[in-house]
Design a protein around this motif. Structure first.
Motif, PDB file in Angstrom:
ATOM      1  N   SER A 149      24.596 -10.791  98.517  1.00 25.04           N
ATOM      2  CA  SER A 149      23.861 -10.243  97.380  1.00 25.04           C
ATOM      3  C   SER A 149      22.939 -11.335  96.866  1.00 25.04           C
ATOM      4  CB  SER A 149      24.835  -9.794  96.287  1.00 25.04           C
ATOM      5  OG  SER A 149      25.650 -10.888  95.887  1.00 25.04           O
TER       6      SER A 149
ATOM      7  N   THR B  44      20.296 -12.318  87.102  1.00 17.96           N
ATOM      8  CA  THR B  44      19.680 -11.899  88.365  1.00 17.96           C
ATOM      9  C   THR B  44      18.466 -11.044  88.033  1.00 17.96           C
ATOM     10  OG1 THR B  44      21.185 -10.001  88.472  1.00 17.96           O
ATOM     11  CG2 THR B  44      21.794 -11.942  89.766  1.00 17.96           C
ATOM     12  N   PRO B  45      17.468 -11.024  88.925  1.00 18.96           N
ATOM     13  CA  PRO B  45      16.253 -10.264  88.632  1.00 18.96           C
ATOM     14  C   PRO B  45      16.516  -8.759  88.653  1.00 18.96           C
ATOM     15  CG  PRO B  45      16.184 -11.101  90.873  1.00 18.96           C
ATOM     16  CD  PRO B  45      17.378 -11.718  90.222  1.00 18.96           C
ATOM     17  N   ALA B  46      15.737  -8.061  87.864  1.00 16.37           N
ATOM     18  CA  ALA B  46      15.885  -6.607  87.808  1.00 16.37           C
ATOM     19  C   ALA B  46      15.348  -5.939  89.056  1.00 16.37           C
ATOM     20  CB  ALA B  46      15.169  -6.065  86.560  1.00 16.37           C
ATOM     21  N   SER B  47      14.410  -6.575  89.747  1.00 13.06           N
ATOM     22  CA  SER B  47      13.810  -5.969  90.939  1.00 13.06           C
ATOM     23  C   SER B  47      13.223  -7.071  91.803  1.00 13.06           C
ATOM     24  CB  SER B  47      12.719  -4.974  90.538  1.00 13.06           C
ATOM     25  OG  SER B  47      11.683  -5.648  89.818  1.00 13.06           O
ATOM     26  N   GLY B  48      12.692  -6.650  92.949  1.00 10.56           N
ATOM     27  CA  GLY B  48      12.044  -7.591  93.843  1.00 10.56           C
ATOM     28  C   GLY B  48      12.856  -7.845  95.099  1.00 10.56           C
ATOM     29  N   GLU B  49      12.155  -8.110  96.190  1.00  7.65           N
ATOM     30  CA  GLU B  49      12.800  -8.380  97.466  1.00  7.65           C
ATOM     31  C   GLU B  49      13.334  -9.812  97.492  1.00  7.65           C
ATOM     32  OE1 GLU B  49      13.350  -6.457 100.159  1.00  7.65           O
ATOM     33  OE2 GLU B  49      12.658  -4.732  99.002  1.00  7.65           O
TER      34      GLU B  49
ATOM     35  N   ASN C 190      16.299 -14.651  95.091  1.00  7.18           N
ATOM     36  CA  ASN C 190      15.221 -13.955  94.390  1.00  7.18           C
ATOM     37  C   ASN C 190      15.262 -14.361  92.919  1.00  7.18           C
ATOM     38  OD1 ASN C 190      13.325 -12.231  93.318  1.00  7.18           O
ATOM     39  ND2 ASN C 190      14.460 -10.353  93.735  1.00  7.18           N
TER      40      ASN C 190
ATOM     41  N   SER D  37      12.508 -13.528  90.797  1.00  3.14           N
ATOM     42  CA  SER D  37      11.364 -12.846  90.202  1.00  3.14           C
ATOM     43  C   SER D  37      11.604 -12.595  88.716  1.00  3.14           C
ATOM     44  CB  SER D  37      11.132 -11.504  90.905  1.00  3.14           C
ATOM     45  OG  SER D  37      10.904 -11.698  92.280  1.00  3.14           O
TER      46      SER D  37
END
Length: 685
Positions: free
Chosen positions: A3, A15-20, A37, A39
């Motif tokens: 993860s 942790t970021p809400a979105s992004g690869e 990640n 972002s």
């Protein structure tokens, strides 16, 4: 674990809400371990939190209190090493490699905890050196002090030591009282994150003292200023790019780098085949080629040996590798060298080897072919999804080929280079352009002196390896927290570690000028000329709870007779002519005739200031800075003034240290001797 690796910011996991995310692979199997990640990460917020919350929390503690937290943290991590070992195996590290990284990092915490309590005051200001008297009457002084930087210590780390690399920078910053933001290298960030998770979950650290960015942070230095410092470990090219940042060049951000280093190991001309030095050299060379698969900034890249025994060195290294080295998955039984950190790193190392071959190097041991490896299930064969590589040894027939001294293959790779004279060996070592460490294996003191004098200015650390220290030596490639780790030139110019020196790296040295009374108030240390309290009870009757800086006792005069001097000479056996022969003593340019022994005067001074009854003073454990200034002749008298100069309670004991300023005067008020008396005093009466 596949993860997104979280970051730890402002005392919360994020942790970021979105992004690869960027996949991070197991070095041995190629399986995805995790993704990175960041972002949308709030870097300005993290820096602001460190400068405010972190600074306040750390500033509320003294050096000794912070040192004890380092010990507590080390003990906590020590109990969870096996968890970190299991994660470390995914990076390609064997259990031995993991021990260097994990146990080594924990050892740094223990070391700084110990040194902090022994060498620093139990306060937040360090007095640096003696005062400078700036006026004839002593009413105006100058004193250098150290205070902690008011910003944040940012560490940008390499992939090879995700635990040790973090803790070697964290420990001195924390001890200094400066909060830390850690930015690990992405390929092994998951191991650094696991260690930070343990540290944060321990409940030991003050709030804001440690934060973690688990991914790229290209704009990190954009938000720093002169209050902050950056400690970088990695490639010289990246270091140069960061060093040229406007906030470093113009904004005053303090930047230190630990970068590429083509470290040399010189085999002395006396260390021929069959000597203990030759055997120790070969062992060190193979160790440095294979520990962490050669991915160490301190690895031996250039084996500089007498030209007459180049072939013997190659044969001996090859024999030891064939006997000792099993390449494979660290989780497999019997594996002694694991994978490189990634397939990209393997490709990079192979490319550098090809450049060395194109420049004239000959591969004399190993190859660039995919090696036969031991897999985790015990089977053997190639493992193209892993990052495995054979140990490779090259030989340069032309010792002066530039590539041999400028191209670093950051893996299990070293080059053998021959020399004809010791002076030539020194010159070859210097061609590395500045290195972290060099070894000279010799039992000849003249060779050792010539080599060290020649190469010391090019290196941060040097090791003299011989039969007397081969078994006890920590080794060529093992920095210890007590000593400087860093080096000039290509090595980056930094000085990480180095004991208390590295703590001061996180502090500002400032000159403070003022009256003795004001300097005493600012520093918590008594200065000559500041008020003394001579009116209270004898200071030896005061416990630490009652004793104050400046509490003092002044003795009456005591006459020194010739009989006293003679008796002391006879009882001690110190019959030096200045104390026993009037004619010879008078001929001495320093004495008017027979004079009293300095140690007689110090002994009598103790009798003049001591309070003999049992009380808070538990023991006298030494003198410091003793100087004899004016000789004392028979018929002269002496008196002593003793003043509480520095009080250092011990956090873990029911007593502390008191340093007393002692001055002996004669009957003419001339200073006879000055020194500090050290005592252990109970905290409570």
């Amino acid at each position: 674990m596949n993860s997104v690796i979280p970051s730890y910011l402002m005392d919360e996991w994020w942790t970021p809400a979105s992004g690869e995310g960027s996949p991070i692979l197991d070095a041995s199997t190629g399986e995805i371990v995790a993704t990175a990640n960041v972002s949308g990460i709030d870097i300005p917020g993290a820096i602001g939190y460190a400068r405010t919350v972190g600074q306040a929390a750390l500033g509320a503690l003294t050096f000794h209190e912070r040192a004890l937290k380092l010990k507590e943290l080390a003990q906590y991590l020590n109990g969870r090493r096996e968890e970190l070992y299991a994660i470390s195996a995914k990076t390609g590290a064997t259990s031995g490699d993991s021990m260097v990284d994990i146990d080594g990092g924990i050892g740094v915490l223990f070391t700084f905890s110990s040194k902090g309590r022994r060498e620093l005051p139990n306060s937040n200001i360090v007095v640096d050196g003696p005062p400078e008297v700036l006026s004839k009457d002593g009413s105006f002084l100058g004193q250098h002090i150290y205070t902690r930087l008011p910003g944040v210590a940012v560490q940008i780390n390499a992939f090879n030591f995700p635990v040790w690399g973090m803790l070697e920078k964290f420990a001195p910053a924390f001890l200094a009282g400066v909060p830390t933001i850690v930015k690990p290298a992405t390929p092994t960030v998951y191991l650094a994150e696991a260690a930070v998770r343990m540290m944060a979950g321990s409940g030991i650290l003050p709030e804001g003292s440690l934060q973690l960015i688990s991914g790229s942070a290209r704009d990190l230095i954009d938000h720093l200023d002169y209050r902050d410092l950056v400690g970088f470990t990695g490639s010289a090219s990246t270091a140069n790019a960061l060093r040229s940042h406007p906030n470093v060049v113009h904004g005053g951000v303090r930047f230190t780098g630990e970068t590429d280093s083509l470290n040399a190991a010189i085999l002395g001309p006396d260390a021929v085949v069959g000597t203990p030095e030759f055997d120790a050299y070969i062992k060190s060379l193979v160790t440095e080629m294979t520990v962490k698969a050669g991915q160490k900034c301190t690895s031996i890249r250039r084996a500089i040996v007498p030209a007459t025994i180049v072939d013997e060195v190659i044969r001996a290294a090859g024999a030891r590798i064939r006997e000792r080295i099993v390449v494979g998955d660290p989780r497999a039984e019997g594996v002694t060298m694991g994978a490189l950190v990634s397939r990209e790193q393997k490709d990079e190392v192979k490319a550098r080897v090809r450049e060395l071959v194109a420049a004239g190097g000959e591969i004399v041991l190993g190859s660039l072919d995919e090696p036969e490896v031991r897999r985790a299930d015990g089977s053997t064969g190639t493992a193209p999804d892993g990052a495995f590589m054979q140990p490779v040894l090259l030989h340069f027939a032309d010792a002066l080929v530039a590539a041999a001294h400028t191209i670093e293959a950051f893996g299990p790779v070293s080059s053998v280079i021959g020399y004809d004279t010791v002076e030539e060996a020194v010159a070859l070592a210097a061609l590395g352009g500045g290195s972290l460490v060099a070894t000279v294996a010799t039992h000849d003191p003249d060779v050792a002196r010539t080599v060290i004098e020649g190469i010391a200015a090019h290196h941060g650390r040097t090791l003299i390896l011989d039969r007397d220290d081969a078994r006890s030596s920590t080794g060529h490639g093992s920095p210890v927290p007590h000593l400087i780790h860093g080096g000039p030139g290509r090595a980056g110019g930094g000085e990480e570690l180095g004991g208390i020196r590295s703590v001061f790296h996180h502090m500002q040295r400032t000159a403070v000028q003022g009256s003795p009374a004001m300097l005493t108030a600012v520093t918590g240390q008594w200065f000559a000329g500041a008020p003394r309290n001579l009116d209270g009870p004898h200071p030896f009757r005061n416990s630490l709870a009652e004793l104050r800086i400046g509490d003092a006792v002044a003795s009456p005069l005591r006459e020194v007779t010739l009989d006293d001097i003679t008796a002391f000479a006879n009882s001690t056996g110190d019959t030096f002519y200045a104390h026993t022969n009037e004619e010879a003593a008078a001929a001495n340019p320093f004495f008017p005739g027979i004079v009293a022994h300095g140690y007689l005067l110090v002994s009598w001074a103790a009798g003049l200031f001591v309070d003999p009854e049992p009380g808070p003073v538990l023991a006298n454990y030494g003198l410091e800075n003793l100087r004899f200034i004016t000789p004392v002749s028979p018929g002269d008298s002496i008196r002593v003034t003793l003043t509480a100069k520095r009080i250092t309670p011990r956090e873990t004991d029911d007593y502390g240290e008191v340093c007393w300023d002692a001055i002996i005067h004669n009957q003419n008020d001339e200073i006879v001797a000055t020194y500090d008396v050290l005592t252990l005093v109970a905290k409570e009466a």
